[in-house]
Every structure is written in structure tokens, then in C-alpha cells.
Motif scaffolding. Structure first.
Motif, mmCIF file in Angstrom:
data_model
loop_
_atom_site.group_PDB
_atom_site.id
_atom_site.type_symbol
_atom_site.label_atom_id
_atom_site.label_comp_id
_atom_site.label_asym_id
_atom_site.label_seq_id
_atom_site.Cartn_x
_atom_site.Cartn_y
_atom_site.Cartn_z
ATOM 1 N N VAL B 67 44.573 36.673 43.053
ATOM 2 C CA VAL B 67 44.336 37.850 42.207
ATOM 3 C C VAL B 67 45.328 38.943 42.589
ATOM 4 C CG1 VAL B 67 42.700 39.698 41.630
ATOM 5 C CG2 VAL B 67 41.895 37.332 41.833
ATOM 6 N N ASN B 68 45.908 39.576 41.600
ATOM 7 C CA ASN B 68 46.853 40.663 41.826
ATOM 8 C C ASN B 68 46.136 41.992 42.030
ATOM 9 O OD1 ASN B 68 48.664 42.996 40.831
ATOM 10 N ND2 ASN B 68 50.107 41.312 41.051
ATOM 11 N N ASP B 69 46.516 42.694 43.078
ATOM 12 C CA ASP B 69 46.131 44.103 43.282
ATOM 13 C C ASP B 69 44.684 44.329 43.698
ATOM 14 O OD1 ASP B 69 45.899 46.891 43.276
ATOM 15 O OD2 ASP B 69 45.914 47.077 41.111
ATOM 16 N N ARG B 70 43.715 43.729 42.965
ATOM 17 C CA ARG B 70 42.310 44.070 43.159
ATOM 18 C C ARG B 70 41.652 43.177 44.214
ATOM 19 N NH1 ARG B 70 39.873 47.787 39.225
ATOM 20 N NH2 ARG B 70 38.038 47.246 40.434
ATOM 21 N N LEU B 71 41.634 43.679 45.424
ATOM 22 C CA LEU B 71 40.996 42.947 46.510
ATOM 23 C C LEU B 71 39.513 42.735 46.233
ATOM 24 C CD1 LEU B 71 41.704 43.208 50.224
ATOM 25 C CD2 LEU B 71 39.357 43.631 49.535
ATOM 26 N N ASP B 72 38.892 43.735 45.586
ATOM 27 C CA ASP B 72 37.460 43.580 45.293
ATOM 28 C C ASP B 72 37.217 42.400 44.362
ATOM 29 O OD1 ASP B 72 38.785 45.044 43.325
ATOM 30 O OD2 ASP B 72 37.226 46.575 43.131
ATOM 31 N N ILE B 73 38.091 42.241 43.364
ATOM 32 C CA ILE B 73 37.938 41.128 42.432
ATOM 33 C C ILE B 73 38.242 39.803 43.143
ATOM 34 C CG2 ILE B 73 38.654 40.165 40.204
ATOM 35 C CD1 ILE B 73 37.284 42.930 40.033
ATOM 36 N N ALA B 74 39.270 39.800 43.966
ATOM 37 C CA ALA B 74 39.612 38.576 44.709
ATOM 38 C C ALA B 74 38.414 38.102 45.530
ATOM 39 C CB ALA B 74 40.817 38.824 45.614
ATOM 40 N N LEU B 75 37.751 39.028 46.199
ATOM 41 C CA LEU B 75 36.566 38.662 46.978
ATOM 42 C C LEU B 75 35.412 38.259 46.067
ATOM 43 C CD1 LEU B 75 36.580 41.512 49.674
ATOM 44 C CD2 LEU B 75 37.345 39.143 49.962
ATOM 45 N N ALA B 76 35.227 39.012 44.994
ATOM 46 C CA ALA B 76 34.077 38.785 44.115
ATOM 47 C C ALA B 76 34.112 37.398 43.477
ATOM 48 C CB ALA B 76 34.004 39.864 43.034
ATOM 49 N N VAL B 77 35.297 36.913 43.149
ATOM 50 C CA VAL B 77 35.388 35.637 42.433
ATOM 51 C C VAL B 77 35.788 34.487 43.361
ATOM 52 C CG1 VAL B 77 35.971 36.859 40.309
ATOM 53 C CG2 VAL B 77 37.819 35.852 41.680
ATOM 54 N N GLU B 78 35.846 34.802 44.664
ATOM 55 C CA GLU B 78 36.209 33.781 45.653
ATOM 56 C C GLU B 78 37.550 33.133 45.344
ATOM 57 O OE1 GLU B 78 32.832 31.211 46.322
ATOM 58 O OE2 GLU B 78 31.487 32.913 46.544
ATOM 59 N N ALA B 79 38.510 33.995 45.011
ATOM 60 C CA ALA B 79 39.889 33.519 44.854
ATOM 61 C C ALA B 79 40.411 33.065 46.209
ATOM 62 C CB ALA B 79 40.771 34.634 44.293
#
Lengths: 210, 210
Positions: B67-79
């Protein structure tokens, strides 16, 4: 325990061209008990720099510091918590990623949203818009004091009233069951930010009977 | 170990009006080894929904998901990880919040940025722009294959070439030291996304001598 009496939201472009930290200092000088950083358009690096500075200022003032929307920034700057709206991270996801200690606030405009947020782990609710407001384009139709009372009756967690609140109507918001008021323009749009905060804080303190 | 041979960046508005997941499926069908979700304008809730779907598709395909830029999204979606540019979260902050297991990628356009990113805990570098590109408005002047070679000589971690790469110049990027190529428009802007990915993947695979 965080105090929600006067919860000032900082969105720099609504601050009359003044720097972010000047707005924060003014709000804190006037007695804001909580500060929220709500910036939708800044790069993360700038948010981290701003957030770190606000973290220092709020710590020194004994105020609570909440970051809007960006859980990554909230964690990065060691804010006290995160505030999310209905278009932001799902509350259960935010709760899990924040851990049990951080404060999670959720915006709610209906009793259904309020109950769901409470179930999902919210620590407080931002309820509104209570009155019409120009500060947030996505705020929806005002729910009025009646809507606030309905939500107050539906949940147990603290409630902060949001939307169009000013010194003339703030006492009514507290009387309807809110634990505090959240404002943007009423404080950071004022010519004298500290004086505007002080006046609102006095109204809320009196209305809460403290 | 992630494979960076063909690292396709998904920015929906550069995909010719096609839905995000159609672009992802096409890229994976054509042999993309890694997918990056790079959306700057979507609300977090939409990013979570998209990210979860891409997580499933990449897992099924054996591809890496960043995921680019958004660490919160990367964690949230288990990237698998996060990619940050020089205006995003500072790399040491991202490294700390991601924990040791997640992949951290950092954009670098100079040897100084590359060395610093390596020190800060980056697992790979996105190096560029190698050639002129229209996909990213903030990409800066091209550094050319010479700039890529200089960065290759300066760091040990894997390098993905970024910017203006296509089937005609991709072999040169690999020959200059990149482990793979990252593209946006060359794949998701193509009429046949899968065919465009397949052609690039073949060029890279041949150039890497695998």
C-alpha cells in the motif's frame, strides 16, 4: 480521564491565514480541554511535524490530543487518540489497530450509528451536526437538540456536540446531554482565538455546574 | 521473498475508466509479481474495501501487495508492506510502526536518499524517475540509467526502477542494476492490461536471465 468540555478542531485553512500552531496556542490559552488536528490535504510528513508540535503543546497544557482520520499519524505522533467519521476506517478496525489504551472517537448523526460505534469500541461520540454549520461540507442536515437527546438516551459513553455551536447555544447543548462541545470556526475563525475559547469554555463550565 | 520483477502500481483514475479490481486482475493475469495500491483521494473506508479485495487477489496469485503512503490502510488490510515517498511518513517512523516483519519500500531519486532509506530500515527502494513520465506529477527530473547505476552502487537492498518504463527500455533498466520494474500507465493504461503486463514481464525475465 479526558475532559471534553471544550474540544477545538484545528483545520488550518479555516483559521484566517494564521499558522496552525498559533491557532492551537490560542485555543489552549483560552482553556480548550481537547484539540483535534483535522487536515485532509496535507502530506503525511507535514502532518507528522505538525502533530509532534501539537503533542508538545497539549501535553504542556494538560489537554487531550486527538488526530482526525489518520490512524498512522495518531500513532506516529503519540496522540492520545483518533477520531473517525463514517467514511474513515471502520471503527472495529481502528479499535484493533489502536490497541486498548488509545482513545477512539466516532462521529454519529443517528441513534443507530451511535449504538454501533459504542459496540465497536468507541470511547466517545462526536454527535451532530447539532446546528447548521459552514465548517464541514459533508456534515449533513442538522439533527438539533432533539436528535442529540435521542442519542444521549441510546448510549452510555461521553458525547461531544458538534456543528454550529457558539456561546449563545452551547448551554442548551450541554443541557441536552452533551459532556462538551466541539467547535471549529467559533474558535479558530475568531479574531481573538483565546478570547473566543475562553468565552465558550465559561459557558460550558457554567452549564455543566462545575 | 518478494519478487519485484514486475511491480504494477494501481491508481484507478489512470486505468481508462475501468474498475480497480479489473485492473488488478489483468495485471496479475499477465504475471505481475507485486501490486501497489496508490490512491491519494479516496476516503479510508473505500481504501479498506479495495485493499481487502486486492489482498485476496494477490494472495491467490502469489503476488506481493504493497500500500502506498497510508500505513493505517496497510495494517488494516494486512498488506505485505508499505511504500513511502519523501513527503510521506518519515521512514524510521514507518519502520517502527510497521514492525520488523512488514516490507517497507522507500522512493529515492538520489544516492543520499537511497543510503538514508537503507539506514532507516527500507527493505527495497523505488528508484526514479528513470525516464520521463506522465503518471506522477511530482516525479521530478529523470535520473536516467546513470542515476540508477549510481544508486545501485550505493546500497545493498533490492531496487525497483520507476518512471517511464516500457517493454522497449525495461531490459536496460535491469541491466543497469534494478531487480525489477515498476509501472503504472504502461500496464493499467493499456487497452489489454494482461497482455501489456505479460509483455513487460517477459522482457524483465529475459533480462534477468531467469
Amino acid at each position: 480521564m479526558p475532559q471534553w468540555d471544550l474540544y477545538v478542531v484545528i483545520t488550518t485553512k479555516l483559521g484566517g491565514g494564521r499558522p496552525t500552531l498559533e491557532l492551537v496556542r490560542g485555543a489552549l490559552a483560552g482553556g480548550a480541554t481537547a484539540i483535534q488536528l483535522r487536515e485532509k490535504e496535507l502530506p503525511a510528513r507535514e502532518l507528522v511535524e505538525l502533530g509532534r508540535a501539537i503533542r508538545e503543546l497539549t501535553r504542556d497544557a494538560g489537554a487531550t490530543f486527538i488526530v482526525n482520520d489518520r490512524l498512522d499519524i495518531a500513532l506516529a505522533v503519540e496522540a492520545d487518540g483518533l477520531h473517525i467519521g463514517q467514511e474513515d476506517l471502520p471503527a472495529p478496525v481502528a479499535r484493533k489497530l489502536l490497541g486498548p489504551e488509545k482513545i477512539l472517537g466516532v462521529s454519529a448523526g443517528t441513534t443507530d450509528e451511535a449504538r454501533q460505534a459504542e459496540v465497536d469500541g468507541a470511547d466517545y461520540l462526536g454527535v451532530g451536526s447539532i446546528f447548521a454549520t459552514g465548517s464541514k461540507g459533508d456534515a449533513g442536515s442538522p439533527i438539533g437538540l432533539e436528535g442529540l437527546r435521542a442519542i444521549r438516551a441510546a448510549v452510555k459513553i461521553p458525547i461531544v456536540g458538534i456543528g454550529g455551536i457558539n456561546p449563545d447555544n452551547a448551554a442548551g447543548v450541554i443541557a441536552a446531554g452533551a459532556d462538551g462541545v466541539s467547535v471549529i470556526s467559533a474558535v479558530i475563525g475568531a479574531a481573538d482565538v483565546a478570547a473566543a475559547a475562553r468565552r465558550l469554555r465559561e459557558v460550558v463550565t457554567r452549564a455543566r455546574g462545575k
